[in-house]
Design a protein around this motif. Structure first.
Motif, PDB file in Angstrom:
ATOM      1  N   LEU A   5     -20.519 -11.045 -69.168  1.00 50.27           N
ATOM      2  CA  LEU A   5     -20.311  -9.617 -68.904  1.00 50.27           C
ATOM      3  C   LEU A   5     -18.914  -9.344 -68.335  1.00 50.27           C
TER       4      LEU A   5
ATOM      5  N   GLN B 295     -35.738  -9.465 -70.402  1.00 58.66           N
ATOM      6  CA  GLN B 295     -34.471  -9.545 -71.136  1.00 58.66           C
ATOM      7  C   GLN B 295     -34.430 -10.732 -72.092  1.00 58.66           C
TER       8      GLN B 295
ATOM      9  N   HIS C 231     -34.164 -12.340 -65.647  1.00 62.19           N
ATOM     10  CA  HIS C 231     -34.922 -11.128 -65.990  1.00 62.19           C
ATOM     11  C   HIS C 231     -35.882 -11.442 -67.125  1.00 62.19           C
TER      12      HIS C 231
ATOM     13  N   PHE D 259     -30.955  -2.124 -58.180  1.00 61.01           N
ATOM     14  CA  PHE D 259     -29.699  -2.050 -57.420  1.00 61.01           C
ATOM     15  C   PHE D 259     -29.498  -0.626 -56.960  1.00 61.01           C
TER      16      PHE D 259
HETATM   17  N1  GUN Z   1     -27.480  -4.969 -62.228  1.00 58.93           N
HETATM   18  C1  GUN Z   1     -28.541  -4.140 -62.305  1.00 58.93           C
HETATM   19  N2  GUN Z   1     -29.414  -4.555 -63.247  1.00 58.93           N
HETATM   20  C2  GUN Z   1     -28.894  -5.670 -63.765  1.00 58.93           C
HETATM   21  C3  GUN Z   1     -29.338  -6.573 -64.768  1.00 58.93           C
HETATM   22  O1  GUN Z   1     -30.388  -6.421 -65.386  1.00 58.93           O
HETATM   23  N3  GUN Z   1     -28.507  -7.617 -65.022  1.00 58.93           N
HETATM   24  C4  GUN Z   1     -27.348  -7.829 -64.363  1.00 58.93           C
HETATM   25  N4  GUN Z   1     -26.604  -8.881 -64.659  1.00 58.93           N
HETATM   26  N5  GUN Z   1     -26.908  -6.993 -63.428  1.00 58.93           N
HETATM   27  C5  GUN Z   1     -27.664  -5.925 -63.126  1.00 58.93           C
END
Ligand code: GUN
Ligand code: ZN
Length: 436
Positions: free
Chosen positions: A302, A84, A81, A207
């Motif tokens: 995460l 990010q 990303h 998503f």
């Molecule tokens: N699922 C939806 N957006 C993101 C994101 O920016 N990073 C991750 N790891 N999962 C996501």
């Protein structure tokens, strides 16, 4: 052919032909102790033994001697990303909180083109420093951010894939588009960027949680209208994400069914994570030729779960490997392979270093259907190359004293290596790391 732009890189060359079927599968790769790559106008004209390559070069072609380092195809990062770059290393809870607390606020700032330009510069410096020559990125939902992303890639001559994130719900208003504006903006960005120089547009619904059914429908329409664009989204990363998706789309039997319903599956579709797939979902992924993208450092950071490579690949699903910066914690594909190795160890699966290096180069190129352009040192492909030093740090040099084989050396690189191991990164034949 002009001699001006022709050059030879000399060193130990390693390039894959196919995925190694076993550690002894010598047919899967080419390795030359005294090897060379002949480059002209951004393309590889020949590679092989130094003696053979020199014979094919015009006289007086300059030689850059990288011996004793290893010359490989540049790394390919299949999921990260761009907005990010200032989210990486944020102390957060798991996925949904991390998105709300850190990610969305950071992405809002990309409404400002100047911010996007500044971050793009640092983002590409980080890729190059780590030997990554091509990547597939999510930009923010602002078309500006896509311009910043591709303009910087164009300036550096890099083959990059990316697109505007489509998201029209469950996020701050400042990040939300609508089904219609997401479609319109994506469409005009496709006509502006797709196929311009080395740019490839990726249709990018974030998503299922952040898209209404109308928006996923629009994404499916875009993909049908632009079948040579890729599509990327996230799938089955985290248990709370899956539960929320099931609430939002109760009529579907499973998470993947949502994307399937809107025609988002296929050989150009990249699904980030795919950690908690059911057997039925795996079957559909396989039948449609869709790609599951493993993001090891992100999955650990995460706390998302352990990607089961054997289960996914035994189901016949194509796979790729990626950093997922900023959920991921490093731009380095070497660090990524290291964490991937450990995730697989926990499941009694052993990632052989030859397979690992295949994955980060030709494997990822195949997953993107771009292996005719990138991922190898084959004649006719683009001269995107990384030069690696397995003795880059004192600890690596000490360990290397006992190393006898190429596989052992690759394992040292993937286990101990990072940007310090990257001696040089060539983008379309141009040395880009040391000139940065
Ligand atoms: N699922 C939806 N957006 C993101 C994101 O920016 N990073 C991750 N790891 N999962 C996501
Ligand atoms: Zn991601």
């Amino acid at each position: 052919m002009t001699t001006i732009k022709t050059k030879i890189l000399r060193g130990r060359i390693l390039s894959f032909r196919s995925e190694p079927k076993s550690p002894e599968d010598r047919h899967a790769f080419t390795y030359e102790e005294d090897g060379a790559v002949l480059i002209a106008d951004g393309k590889i004209l020949a590679s092989g033994s130094f003696d053979e390559v020199v014979k094919k070069a015009p006289s007086e072609t300059p030689v850059t001697d990288h011996r004793p380092h290893l010359i490989c195809a540049g790394f390919i990062d299949t999921h990260l990303h761009f907005p990010q770059a200032q989210v990486i290393a944020s102390w957060a809870d798991q996925l949904l909180d991390w998105l709300n607390d850190y990610t969305f606020p950071a992405e809002i700032r990309f409404a400002d083109k100047a911010h996007g330009k500044r971050i793009a510069n640092g983002f590409y410096d980080a890729l190059i420093a780590n030997g990554t020559t091509s990547a597939v990125a999510y930009c923010s939902s602002h078309p500006n951010s896509v311009d910043a992303y591709f303009e910087e890639a164009e300036q550096r001559g890099m083959l990059m894939l990316g697109g505007k994130t489509m998201m029209d719900r469950n996020a701050p208003d400042a990040l939300c588009d609508t089904a219609q504006s997401g479609y319109d903006d994506s469409k005009s960005l496709i006509s502006k960027w797709h196929g311009r120089g080395r740019a490839h547009y990726v249709i990018t619904p974030r998503f299922a949680i952040t898209s209404t059914p109308e928006q996923l429908e629009a994404a499916g329409t875009l993909l049908r209208e632009h079948p040579d664009c890729h599509l990327q989204t996230h799938l089955s990363e985290n248990h709370n994400e899956i539960a929320f998706t099931r609430e939002l789309y109760p009529e579907e039997d499973h998470y993947l069914g949502v994307y399937d319903k809107y025609g988002l599956l296929g050989p150009k579709s990249l699904f980030g994570h795919c950690i908690h797939l059911s057997a039925h979902e795996r079957e559909i992924m396989s039948e449609t030729g869709s790609v599951a993208v493993f993001c090891p450092t992100s999955n650990l950071f995460l706390g998302s779960g352990l990607f089961d490579k054997a289960e996914v690949e035994n189901a016949g699903i194509r796979t790729a490997v990626a950093t997922d910066v900023g959920g991921g914690t490093s731009y380095s594909m070497l660090r990524t392979l290291d964490e991937g190795y450990k995730i697989l160890q926990l499941q009694r699966q052993r990632l052989h270093p030859l397979t690992a290096f295949f994955w980060a180069t030709l494997g990822n190129a195949q997953a993107l259907s771009l292996s005719d352009r990138i991922g190898t040192l084959d004649a006719g492909t683009d001269a995107d190359i990384v030069v690696l030093n397995a003795k880059a740090t004192p600890a690596m040099a000490l360990r290397m004293e006992t190393v006898e084989t190429l596989s052992e050396e690759l394992f040292v690189l993937q286990t101990l290596g990072d940007d310090r191991s990257v001696v040089e990164t060539y983008v379309a034949g141009q040395a880009s790391k040391t000139s940065a």
